[in-house]
Design a protein around this motif. Structure first.
Motif, PDB file in Angstrom:
ATOM      1  N   ILE A   1      31.429  -9.635   7.213  1.00 45.95           N
ATOM      2  CA  ILE A   1      30.622  -8.410   7.231  1.00 45.95           C
ATOM      3  C   ILE A   1      31.042  -7.470   8.362  1.00 45.95           C
ATOM      4  CG2 ILE A   1      28.673  -9.364   8.572  1.00 45.95           C
ATOM      5  CD1 ILE A   1      28.410  -7.047   5.515  1.00 45.95           C
ATOM      6  N   GLU A   2      31.562  -8.028   9.443  1.00 45.57           N
ATOM      7  CA  GLU A   2      31.997  -7.189  10.570  1.00 45.57           C
ATOM      8  C   GLU A   2      33.115  -6.224  10.164  1.00 45.57           C
ATOM      9  OE1 GLU A   2      32.081 -10.596  10.725  1.00 45.57           O
ATOM     10  OE2 GLU A   2      30.076 -10.749  11.589  1.00 45.57           O
TER      11      GLU A   2
ATOM     12  N   LEU B   1      33.083  -4.205   8.012  1.00 40.35           N
ATOM     13  CA  LEU B   1      32.471  -2.931   7.622  1.00 40.35           C
ATOM     14  C   LEU B   1      32.907  -1.798   8.557  1.00 40.35           C
ATOM     15  CD1 LEU B   1      30.602  -2.163   5.355  1.00 40.35           C
ATOM     16  CD2 LEU B   1      28.652  -2.650   6.821  1.00 40.35           C
ATOM     17  N   ARG B   2      33.093  -2.116   9.827  1.00 40.36           N
ATOM     18  CA  ARG B   2      33.539  -1.097  10.795  1.00 40.36           C
ATOM     19  C   ARG B   2      34.907  -0.539  10.408  1.00 40.36           C
ATOM     20  NH1 ARG B   2      29.043  -1.259  12.551  1.00 40.36           N
ATOM     21  NH2 ARG B   2      29.106   0.295  10.925  1.00 40.36           N
TER      22      ARG B   2
ATOM     23  N   GLU C   1      34.636   1.634   7.373  1.00 36.98           N
ATOM     24  CA  GLU C   1      34.083   2.947   7.740  1.00 36.98           C
ATOM     25  C   GLU C   1      35.187   3.847   8.329  1.00 36.98           C
ATOM     26  OE1 GLU C   1      31.075   2.633  10.778  1.00 36.98           O
ATOM     27  OE2 GLU C   1      31.114   4.777  11.098  1.00 36.98           O
TER      28      GLU C   1
ATOM     29  N   PHE D   1      29.673  10.641   3.069  1.00 42.04           N
ATOM     30  CA  PHE D   1      28.458   9.818   2.925  1.00 42.04           C
ATOM     31  C   PHE D   1      28.562   8.948   1.665  1.00 42.04           C
ATOM     32  CE2 PHE D   1      23.844   9.619   4.168  1.00 42.04           C
ATOM     33  CZ  PHE D   1      23.484   8.656   3.251  1.00 42.04           C
ATOM     34  N   GLU D   2      28.873   9.593   0.544  1.00 42.53           N
ATOM     35  CA  GLU D   2      28.889   8.877  -0.734  1.00 42.53           C
ATOM     36  C   GLU D   2      29.962   7.793  -0.781  1.00 42.53           C
ATOM     37  OE1 GLU D   2      29.182  11.672  -3.891  1.00 42.53           O
ATOM     38  OE2 GLU D   2      27.175  12.485  -3.542  1.00 42.53           O
TER      39      GLU D   2
ATOM     40  N   ASN E   1      31.374   6.239   1.769  1.00 42.20           N
ATOM     41  CA  ASN E   1      30.968   5.163   2.662  1.00 42.20           C
ATOM     42  C   ASN E   1      29.927   4.268   2.003  1.00 42.20           C
ATOM     43  OD1 ASN E   1      32.135   4.845   5.322  1.00 42.20           O
ATOM     44  ND2 ASN E   1      31.512   6.944   5.726  1.00 42.20           N
ATOM     45  N   LEU E   2      28.960   4.920   1.367  1.00 43.94           N
ATOM     46  CA  LEU E   2      27.860   4.185   0.745  1.00 43.94           C
ATOM     47  C   LEU E   2      28.367   3.301  -0.392  1.00 43.94           C
ATOM     48  CD1 LEU E   2      24.842   3.648   0.447  1.00 43.94           C
ATOM     49  CD2 LEU E   2      24.655   5.714  -0.914  1.00 43.94           C
TER      50      LEU E   2
ATOM     51  N   GLU F   1      30.592   0.519   0.889  1.00 45.12           N
ATOM     52  CA  GLU F   1      29.808  -0.496   1.609  1.00 45.12           C
ATOM     53  C   GLU F   1      29.071  -1.408   0.631  1.00 45.12           C
ATOM     54  OE1 GLU F   1      26.869   0.696   4.623  1.00 45.12           O
ATOM     55  OE2 GLU F   1      25.771  -1.152   4.199  1.00 45.12           O
ATOM     56  N   GLU F   2      28.450  -0.807  -0.376  1.00 43.40           N
ATOM     57  CA  GLU F   2      27.668  -1.607  -1.328  1.00 43.40           C
ATOM     58  C   GLU F   2      28.561  -2.619  -2.055  1.00 43.40           C
ATOM     59  OE1 GLU F   2      24.611  -1.533  -1.106  1.00 43.40           O
ATOM     60  OE2 GLU F   2      24.088   0.443  -0.337  1.00 43.40           O
TER      61      GLU F   2
ATOM     62  N   THR G   1      29.957  -5.307   0.599  1.00 42.89           N
ATOM     63  CA  THR G   1      28.969  -6.298   1.057  1.00 42.89           C
ATOM     64  C   THR G   1      28.584  -7.255  -0.083  1.00 42.89           C
ATOM     65  OG1 THR G   1      27.175  -4.719   0.666  1.00 42.89           O
ATOM     66  CG2 THR G   1      27.960  -4.912   2.905  1.00 42.89           C
TER      67      THR G   1
ATOM     68  N   GLY H   1      21.843  -1.791  -4.440  1.00 43.85           N
ATOM     69  CA  GLY H   1      23.202  -1.355  -4.112  1.00 43.85           C
ATOM     70  C   GLY H   1      23.974  -0.925  -5.351  1.00 43.85           C
TER      71      GLY H   1
ATOM     72  N   LEU I   1      22.726   2.292  -6.794  1.00 44.14           N
ATOM     73  CA  LEU I   1      23.234   3.462  -6.072  1.00 44.14           C
ATOM     74  C   LEU I   1      24.669   3.780  -6.497  1.00 44.14           C
ATOM     75  CD1 LEU I   1      21.835   2.700  -2.505  1.00 44.14           C
ATOM     76  CD2 LEU I   1      21.277   4.706  -3.868  1.00 44.14           C
TER      77      LEU I   1
ATOM     78  N   LEU J   1      26.013   7.323  -8.198  1.00 47.87           N
ATOM     79  CA  LEU J   1      26.843   8.254  -7.430  1.00 47.87           C
ATOM     80  C   LEU J   1      28.246   8.406  -8.012  1.00 47.87           C
ATOM     81  CD1 LEU J   1      25.747   7.204  -3.841  1.00 47.87           C
ATOM     82  CD2 LEU J   1      25.171   9.323  -5.028  1.00 47.87           C
TER      83      LEU J   1
END
Lengths: 137, 108
Positions: free
Chosen positions: A12-13, A15-16, A19, A37-38, A40-41, A44-45, A48, A109, A112, A116
């Motif tokens: 999970i780390e 993720l940085r 990003e 934003f989109e 990244n979202l 990420e979903e 993860t 998740g 979303l 999007l």
């Protein structure tokens, strides 16, 4: 170069790093902030979901993400060698009209992501999950 | 992620700043749960300094709201447009009070 790629480990780390990768892509392509934003979202979903659910062996695995700009669309591809999982089959979508007490914690998740992105498609190739997403610009 | 907590009347005014992603949201949930455990069940969360939220952030708020139950509330104010869109797509705008300003949020 129009194709951007990154390989992440199933931790999970990471993720940085994801990003940073997305930020760099959006900056390089001079895309508006809403895309930042989109993207990244959505990534990420998906990332993860893979990290938490795709692997049961406790081993390190690679997750390969590519983003490519094709004319007026972004084409995103996420590849992993985890258990087969087709997010396009997840039905029904979360109970978004239910009152608070009855709201389920899961499934948001993917909901979303599907909202999007204009296209979400899945295929299994050998031992790999390949998820392709299209976002029109 | 940082939290600044103050009290307005009997409402805890919680100013959150940072990204509410899968790494950070667990910490947020723990801190808000601590408030609830301590008996503070009326909360107004100021989202002015939150530029990003994923489903992990939504889940954290939902878990806290369930813990609060009918004894109190968790409301939001000053959301940035992207964050507001995530709340709307998820249907969270129908289960939470979302206000434009702090004053409206406190008034309810």
């Amino acid at each position: 170069m129009s194709k951007y790629a990154i390989t992440l480990h199933n931790r999970i780390e990471e993720l940085r790093r994801l990003e940073e990768f997305v930020n760099e892509f959006v900056l390089e392509k001079r895309l508006p902030d809403c895309n930042l934003f989109e993207l990244n979202l959505v990534l990420e979903e998906i990332f993860t979901n893979i990290v938490f659910y795709a692997f049961k062996d406790g081993e390190a695995h690679d997750i390969l993400i590519t983003i490519e700009q094709q004319d007026s669309a972004l084409c995103i591809r996420v590849e992993d060698d985890g258990m087969p999982f087709d997010p396009t089959l997840r039905e029904p979508p979360p109970d978004i009209d239910k009152p608070l007490e009855e709201r389920d914690i899961g499934g948001l998740g993917i909901h979303l992501v599907r909202n999007l992105m204009q296209e979400v498609s899945y295929r299994r190739e050998g031992d790999r999950n390949i998820l392709t997403l299209i976002r029109k610009l | 992620m940082e939290l600044k907590i103050s009290t307005e009347n009997d409402i805890r005014y919680v100013e959150v700043s940072g990204r509410l992603d899968a790494v950070i949201s667990a910490g947020l949930q723990d801190k808000l749960m601590d408030l609830v455990q301590a008996g503070h069940k009326k909360m107004l969360v100021c989202m002015d300094q939150v530029e990003y939220i994923s489903s992990s952030g939504l889940r954290a708020f939902l878990a806290v709201a369930k813990k609060v139950g009918h004894d109190g509330f968790i409301r939001f104010c000053c959301m940035q447009p992207g964050v507001k869109e995530v709340f709307t797509i998820s249907g969270f705008n129908s289960i939470f009070g979302i206000y434009d300003t702090k004053e409206e949020g406190l008034a309810g």
